[in-house]
Design an enzyme around this catalytic site. Structure first.
Site, PDB file in Angstrom:
ATOM      1  N   ALA A  29       3.226  -9.435   9.305  1.00 34.40           N
ATOM      2  CA  ALA A  29       3.397  -8.424   8.255  1.00 34.40           C
ATOM      3  C   ALA A  29       3.155  -7.040   8.877  1.00 34.40           C
ATOM      4  CB  ALA A  29       2.478  -8.683   7.058  1.00 34.40           C
ATOM      5  N   GLY A  33       0.414   0.704  11.656  1.00 36.51           N
ATOM      6  CA  GLY A  33      -0.835   0.525  12.409  1.00 36.51           C
ATOM      7  C   GLY A  33      -0.599  -0.398  13.596  1.00 36.51           C
ATOM      8  N   HIS A  34       0.113  -1.507  13.362  1.00 34.58           N
ATOM      9  CA  HIS A  34       0.451  -2.418  14.453  1.00 34.58           C
ATOM     10  C   HIS A  34       1.359  -1.720  15.473  1.00 34.58           C
ATOM     11  CE1 HIS A  34      -0.182  -5.418  11.030  1.00 34.58           C
ATOM     12  NE2 HIS A  34      -1.099  -5.780  11.894  1.00 34.58           N
ATOM     13  N   GLY A 144      -7.488  -2.812  16.810  1.00 30.77           N
ATOM     14  CA  GLY A 144      -7.641  -1.615  15.980  1.00 30.77           C
ATOM     15  C   GLY A 144      -9.089  -1.366  15.580  1.00 30.77           C
ATOM     16  N   SER A 183      -1.852  -4.925   5.911  1.00 28.38           N
ATOM     17  CA  SER A 183      -0.847  -5.866   5.419  1.00 28.38           C
ATOM     18  C   SER A 183      -1.113  -6.210   3.962  1.00 28.38           C
ATOM     19  CB  SER A 183      -0.862  -7.138   6.263  1.00 28.38           C
ATOM     20  OG  SER A 183      -0.642  -6.817   7.616  1.00 28.38           O
TER      21      SER A 183
HETATM   22  P1  AMP Z   1      -4.077  -7.935  11.439  1.00 23.72           P
HETATM   23  O1  AMP Z   1      -2.628  -8.247  11.576  1.00 23.72           O
HETATM   24  O2  AMP Z   1      -4.450  -7.297  10.146  1.00 23.72           O
HETATM   25  O3  AMP Z   1      -4.965  -9.076  11.855  1.00 23.72           O
HETATM   26  O4  AMP Z   1      -4.367  -6.795  12.501  1.00 23.72           O
HETATM   27  C1  AMP Z   1      -3.945  -6.910  13.840  1.00 23.72           C
HETATM   28  C2  AMP Z   1      -4.512  -5.746  14.622  1.00 23.72           C
HETATM   29  O5  AMP Z   1      -4.037  -4.523  14.040  1.00 23.72           O
HETATM   30  C3  AMP Z   1      -6.046  -5.690  14.578  1.00 23.72           C
HETATM   31  O6  AMP Z   1      -6.521  -5.304  15.860  1.00 23.72           O
HETATM   32  C4  AMP Z   1      -6.302  -4.625  13.547  1.00 23.72           C
HETATM   33  O7  AMP Z   1      -7.529  -3.956  13.741  1.00 23.72           O
HETATM   34  C5  AMP Z   1      -5.137  -3.682  13.781  1.00 23.72           C
HETATM   35  N1  AMP Z   1      -4.867  -2.856  12.601  1.00 23.72           N
HETATM   36  C6  AMP Z   1      -4.779  -3.267  11.305  1.00 23.72           C
HETATM   37  N2  AMP Z   1      -4.588  -2.210  10.477  1.00 23.72           N
HETATM   38  C7  AMP Z   1      -4.555  -1.109  11.277  1.00 23.72           C
HETATM   39  C8  AMP Z   1      -4.380   0.290  11.037  1.00 23.72           C
HETATM   40  N3  AMP Z   1      -4.224   0.781   9.807  1.00 23.72           N
HETATM   41  N4  AMP Z   1      -4.411   1.130  12.107  1.00 23.72           N
HETATM   42  C9  AMP Z   1      -4.578   0.648  13.367  1.00 23.72           C
HETATM   43  N5  AMP Z   1      -4.739  -0.652  13.663  1.00 23.72           N
HETATM   44  C10 AMP Z   1      -4.723  -1.523  12.635  1.00 23.72           C
END
Ligand code: AMP
Length: 276
Positions: A29, A33-34, A144, A183
């Site tokens: 998703a 940020g990703h 992140g 997400s």
């Molecule tokens: P997730 O898919 O939510 O598990 O996140 C994957 C990576 O993206 C993790 O290292 C999170 O910390 C990072 N991440 C999620 N949201 C953000 C954001 N808004 N800004 C920067 N990195 C993010």
């Protein structure tokens, strides 16, 4: 070069090219940020691998594993646009043996703050991250700051278990109004979103008043508790960045002001670094 999708160790090995690798672990998703982490990863290594895996181990009973957004075609498009070499997207059955026994323990640091509300969550995170490192063998892995306790625990795991990976952190990407990208934001109705904005507003108020960071943030969160829908606070903590224990009074240096709350059925987390 074209994007390769790999689902297991053999396919990863076939996709491997000479040069250094940076891994960006995600649950898919994908949002901006990703994308920012993928761009940071390109600065660190010759090739970028993005893993897309919704890890059942890190979801508790009653959490949103079943309804976590899964947008794989969109994720592949994003990875293609961002010049990713390999998307590693294993099936749950290919990641976890039915008779698996051994896992990583996050220790005491996994039981405070976010860990107090999600028992076992960080054990599940560290177990999958170590497996992803062993499968993809990156030189660098990018995480992140948005998930600050997760980042601190991954650094801890790498130090404590001598994992041969360099950890790099990327700043939190936000909407223009301050809402941290997540997400899970897609679950928010317009009214939910208006309430959710108070999370980043509270953190800004805290960061602007370093001597009364928690009090200033708390005042904003109390306002949000009276909105419709209300913001239902799980915790607000001013934490030591290395241990995630609440900092003692008179603490000097950096601390993390971290918050978690529910708005409607959606649980959101956010944090800022405060200089004390
Ligand atoms: P997730 O898919 O939510 O598990 O996140 C994957 C990576 O993206 C993790 O290292 C999170 O910390 C990072 N991440 C999620 N949201 C953000 C954001 N808004 N800004 C920067 N990195 C993010």
């Amino acid at each position: 070069m074209d994007l390769t999708v790999a689902g297991n160790r053999v396919e990863l090995a076939a996709a491997r090219r000479p040069g250094t690798y940076a891994l960006v672990p995600t649950m898919g998703a994908l949002h901006d940020g990703h994308r920012s982490l993928i761009r940071l990863a390109h600065e660190q290594a010759d090739h970028v691998i993005v893993s897309v895996f919704v890890n059942p181990l890190q979801f508790g009973p009653g959490e949103d594993f079943g309804r976590y957004p899964r947008t794989f075609d969109h994720d592949l498009e994003v990875c293609g646009e961002e010049g990713v070499s390999v998307v590693f997207a294993p099936a749950v059955e290919d990641m976890y043996l039915p008779d698996r026994q051994v896992s990583v323990s996050a220790g005491a640091m996994g039981t405070v703050a976010e860990g107090a509300f999600r028992p076992g969550h960080f054990d599940g995170v560290l177990t999958v991250v170590l497996k992803l490192f062993n499968l993809t063998r990156p030189d660098v892995a990018v995480f992140g700051q948005k998930d600050a306790q997760q980042l601190a625990l991954i650094r801890r795991m790498v130090a404590d278990l001598d994992v041969p990976v360099t950890i790099v952190a990327g700043p939190t990407v936000r909407e223009p109004d301050g809402l941290a990208l997540s997400s899970r934001n897609r679950y928010l109705s317009a009214d939910d979103r208006a309430t959710a904005l108070y999370l980043s507003r509270a953190l800004r108020a805290g960061a602007a008043n370093p001597h009364k960071a928690k009090e200033a943030a708390k005042a904003v969160l109390e306002e949000a508790a009276r909105l419709k829908p209300p913001l239902l606070l799980d915790y607000l903590t001013l934490a030591d960045p290395a241990t995630f224990d609440e900092v003692p009074a008179g603490h000097r240096g950096e601390a993390i002001l971290a918050v978690a709350a529910k708005v409607g059925t959606t649980r959101l987390i956010d944090n800022v670094v405060v200089s004390l």
